[in-house]
Design a protein around this motif. Sequence first.
Motif, PDB file in Angstrom:
ATOM      1  N   LEU A   1      39.705  43.379  40.554  1.00  0.00           N
ATOM      2  CA  LEU A   1      40.674  43.121  41.563  1.00  0.00           C
ATOM      3  C   LEU A   1      41.864  43.789  41.465  1.00  0.00           C
TER       4      LEU A   1
ATOM      5  N   GLU B   1      42.670  40.998  47.093  1.00  0.00           N
ATOM      6  CA  GLU B   1      42.667  39.948  46.900  1.00  0.00           C
ATOM      7  C   GLU B   1      41.228  39.319  46.554  1.00  0.00           C
ATOM      8  N   TYR B   2      40.169  39.838  46.936  1.00  0.00           N
ATOM      9  CA  TYR B   2      38.741  39.432  46.820  1.00  0.00           C
ATOM     10  C   TYR B   2      37.811  40.711  47.008  1.00  0.00           C
TER      11      TYR B   2
ATOM     12  N   TYR C   1      36.054  40.557  36.254  1.00  0.00           N
ATOM     13  CA  TYR C   1      36.312  40.210  37.733  1.00  0.00           C
ATOM     14  C   TYR C   1      37.861  40.301  38.101  1.00  0.00           C
TER      15      TYR C   1
END
Length: 276
Positions: A92, A98-99, A88
């Motif tokens: 990113l 950022e998410y 993950y």
Amino acid sequence: MDEITLNNGVRIPQRGFGVFQVPLEDTQAAVEKAIEIGYRHIDTAAAYNNEAGVGAAVRAGGLPREELFVTTKLRNGEHGYESALTAYDETLQRLGLEYADLYLVHWPNPTADRYVDSWRALERIYTDGRVRAIGVSNFLPEHLDRLAKEGEIVPAVNQIELHPSYQQHDLTELCREHSIAITAYSPLGQGGDLDHPVLASIAGDHQVSPAQVVLRWHLQRGHVVIPKSVNPERIRANFDLDGFALTDDQLASITALDSGNRLGSDPRTMAISQIR
């Protein structure tokens, strides 16, 4: 814009733009065109090798980040608790965001038998506030039942192959019972469903294309759809689903087209590592 509310309260646009098999060098332009047309949900995956293009388009589009919904997925080769956490972070970095709004376990990959560990990693990412929602893709009832027993969070979404000739009724009903939203990939049956005379007749009634009829059928059944194209006219047509609605009889006639014709891989045996 049609939206549905996920089981954690997050709202997801039903009309998404998929980038499966879109080359990285074409991804940014295609996504920018989709955003210009009005799409606010973009669906990618680590295995598609084009997350960087999606992120570049999101950053270049000029819209506030919170107005766009980005879905991506954990590839099979990164199953496991620690490896999923690392994956993950790497996703990113490739996105340059950022998410992500929604992070999915792409396949259960049961031969590796690590999807529960992967799910626990996604639960950690979610409880840490680093993603807005988590879910799965290609999970069948036995996989969902195991998550229910061994996990703590009910998936918000199950992204599955679903189109008029392959509807997975038992699976979709189970998901509805547990408030798991359905995202339909290959929503047009990779074009193979569009020649059916039933769809041609309905399209004629509404003066739209068979593809628009099928996508409208998905929306009215409560599915999220993620058709993909790099053709600007088709990208626009796949979004232009307002101005007509299918009747109950028309919906039923399309639902009756189910023939169990799967086009993609079987989740019970799909074990390709999806190596970049």
